[in-house]
Design an enzyme around this catalytic site. Structure first.
Site, short mmCIF file in Angstrom:
data_model
loop_
_atom_site.label_atom_id
_atom_site.label_comp_id
_atom_site.label_asym_id
_atom_site.label_seq_id
_atom_site.Cartn_x
_atom_site.Cartn_y
_atom_site.Cartn_z
N TYR A 142 62.54 -1.67 -52.12
CA TYR A 142 63.66 -0.73 -52.16
C TYR A 142 63.82 -0.08 -53.53
CZ TYR A 142 65.86 -1.57 -47.62
OH TYR A 142 66.16 -1.60 -46.28
N LYS A 193 55.04 -12.65 -46.56
CA LYS A 193 53.72 -12.44 -45.99
C LYS A 193 52.70 -12.88 -47.04
CE LYS A 193 52.27 -10.10 -42.82
NZ LYS A 193 51.54 -10.55 -41.59
N ASP A 226 56.17 -11.99 -39.78
CA ASP A 226 55.93 -11.59 -38.38
C ASP A 226 56.20 -12.76 -37.44
OD1 ASP A 226 53.74 -12.91 -39.50
OD2 ASP A 226 52.24 -11.76 -38.40
N ASP A 250 66.02 -6.84 -44.27
CA ASP A 250 66.61 -5.71 -43.56
C ASP A 250 66.24 -5.78 -42.07
OD1 ASP A 250 67.93 -3.18 -43.26
OD2 ASP A 250 65.96 -2.21 -43.27
N ASP A 254 68.68 -7.27 -38.67
CA ASP A 254 69.00 -6.46 -37.49
C ASP A 254 68.61 -7.21 -36.22
OD1 ASP A 254 70.07 -4.29 -38.80
OD2 ASP A 254 68.83 -2.81 -37.76
C1 IPM Z 1 71.35 -2.23 -44.29
C2 IPM Z 1 71.01 -0.80 -44.08
C3 IPM Z 1 70.66 -0.20 -45.43
C4 IPM Z 1 69.43 -0.90 -45.92
C5 IPM Z 1 70.51 1.32 -45.43
C6 IPM Z 1 71.75 2.00 -44.92
C7 IPM Z 1 70.14 1.83 -46.79
O1 IPM Z 1 69.99 -0.67 -43.15
O2 IPM Z 1 72.29 -2.51 -45.05
O3 IPM Z 1 70.70 -3.09 -43.68
O4 IPM Z 1 68.30 -0.56 -45.54
O5 IPM Z 1 69.58 -1.82 -46.73
MG MG Z 2 69.45 -2.50 -42.20
#
Ligand code: IPM
Ligand code: MG
Length: 370
Positions: A142, A193, A226, A250, A254
């Site tokens: 990032y 990884k 993975d 990240d 999710d």
């Molecule tokens: C998160 C989001 C952010 C990230 C974006 C909005 C920059 O996806 O907080 O997970 O990738 O960190």
């Molecule tokens: Mg995210």
């Protein structure tokens, strides 16, 4: 005044303001009972860009640094998709994370009993699920340099991102994971990884060394990212604390969020280092985004934001009983069958954002008296 509990509110874009308004009502509820919260508000994201030409005005950053405790709504929207990279709403959030030194992102994924059926996985796989992803938040790909897109002599282009981690960065995030695990089920899974990336090799080695030296009592496993992604949908309850880098964190967070049935349910905390004065910068935000498609319609689920506020109570002000109260109130409202559209199923009662806030307040009142 030292008795004050100051919080900077950054509602941001899309549904941000609506869900944060519900948190505001919870704060009022606590204030009526003498908690002395002082809320200041600032602009961030696309909203800030429209007014000030930048997704994070200097004055807002300065305020965040001064107050140190930030409640964050959401940023982003299609109208800003074509802005240059450094002006995009998301940059406001990324810069806040970086400038406040918020290296530790805590993303719990827990399944409320009442929502077991909302998960896309079989109920048995997710019932009672309670895992914590500890995502490194200020390093890795990032922020690594060099990064950018360059033109090649033949007119083609070349893009570079850099994945980079130092041992101190790995150690400090691993330490957060080990400490958290001790207060939970005492198990850490470190994810990278190492089979293809040098940063993964260093990550694995550094986490293992720290473990052997300072946390031999905590169970530690290493797992490739993975495989972890696969294990999360195969047998999610095998995990207690997962510690991983910025990008894998990240993605995996999710995925973990979806195990619970709704992204609209999940809170997060981003913490800085504990400073000499005992304070630490912290930012609390729902894991979900700004959902521009339903913004302004009183349809958004405020629970992730409300649960993020519970994390704020716990981590920034040491108000654990109060955090428990908020979390129990949320569970009670779900038990009673109230659902916003994102988690609505036949037989439950559909409510809007504001009514969901009211239901949580009502439950808090009831539970506080009990
Ligand atoms: C998160 C989001 C952010 C990230 C974006 C909005 C920059 O996806 O907080 O997970 O990738 O960190
Ligand atoms: Mg995210």
């Amino acid at each position: 005044m030292s008795g004050e509990r100051r919080i900077l509110f950054l509602p941001g874009d899309g549904i941000g303001p609506e869900i944060m308004a519900q948190v505001r009502r919870l704060i009022d509820w606590f204030d009526e009972r003498g908690y002395g919260f002082v809320v200041e508000e600032g602009e961030v994201g696309g909203t800030a860009y429209e007014r000030h030409g930048t997704p994070l005005p200097d004055a807002v950053l300065a305020k965040a640094q001064e107050i140190g405790t930030v409640m964050f709504g959401a940023v982003g929207g299609p109208q800003w998709d074509d802005l240059p990279f450094h002006l995009k709403p998301e940059q406001g959030l990324l810069r806040l994370r970086k400038e406040l030194g918020l290296f530790a992102n805590l993303r719990p994924a827990m399944v409320f009993d009442a929502l077991v059926d909302a998960s896309s996985l079989k109920p048995d796989l997710v019932r009672g699920l309670d895992l914590m992803i500890v995502r490194e938040l200020t390093g890795g790909v990032y922020f690594g340099e060099p990064r950018g897109i360059e033109e090649l002599p033949d007119g083609e282009k070349r893009a570079v991102d850099t994945q980079v981690y130092t041992t101190p960065e790995i150690r400090r995030i691993a330490r957060v994971a080990f400490e958290l695990a001790r207060g939970r089920r005492n198990s850490v899974t470190s994810v990278e990884k190492a089979n293809v990336m040098y940063s993964g090799v260093l990550w694995r080695r550094t986490v293992q060394e720290l473990h052997d030296r300072e946390y031999p009592d905590v169970e530690l496993r290493h797992m490739y990212a993975d495989n972890c992604a696969m294990q999360l949908v195969r047998q999610p309850k095998q995990f207690d604390v997962i510690v991983t880098d910025n990008l894998f964190g990240d993605l995996l967070s999710d995925e973990a969020a979806m195990l619970t049935g709704s992204l609209g349910m999940l809170p997060s905390a981003s913490l800085g280092e504990v400073r000499a004065d005992g304070r630490r910068n912290a930012l609390y935000e729902p894991v979900h985004g700004s959902a521009p498609d339903i913004a302004g319609q009183d349809r958004a689920n405020p629970l992730a934001c409300i649960l993020s506020f519970a994390m704020l109570l716990r981590h920034s002000f040491g108000l654990s009983a109060e955090a428990d109260l908020v979390e129990k109130a949320v569970a009670a409202v779900l038990e009673a069958g109230y659902r916003t559209a994102d988690i609505h199923t036949p037989g439950t009662t559909l409510v809007g954002t504001t009514e969901m806030g009211s239901r949580v307040l009502e439950a808090m009142g009831r539970l506080a008296l009990a």
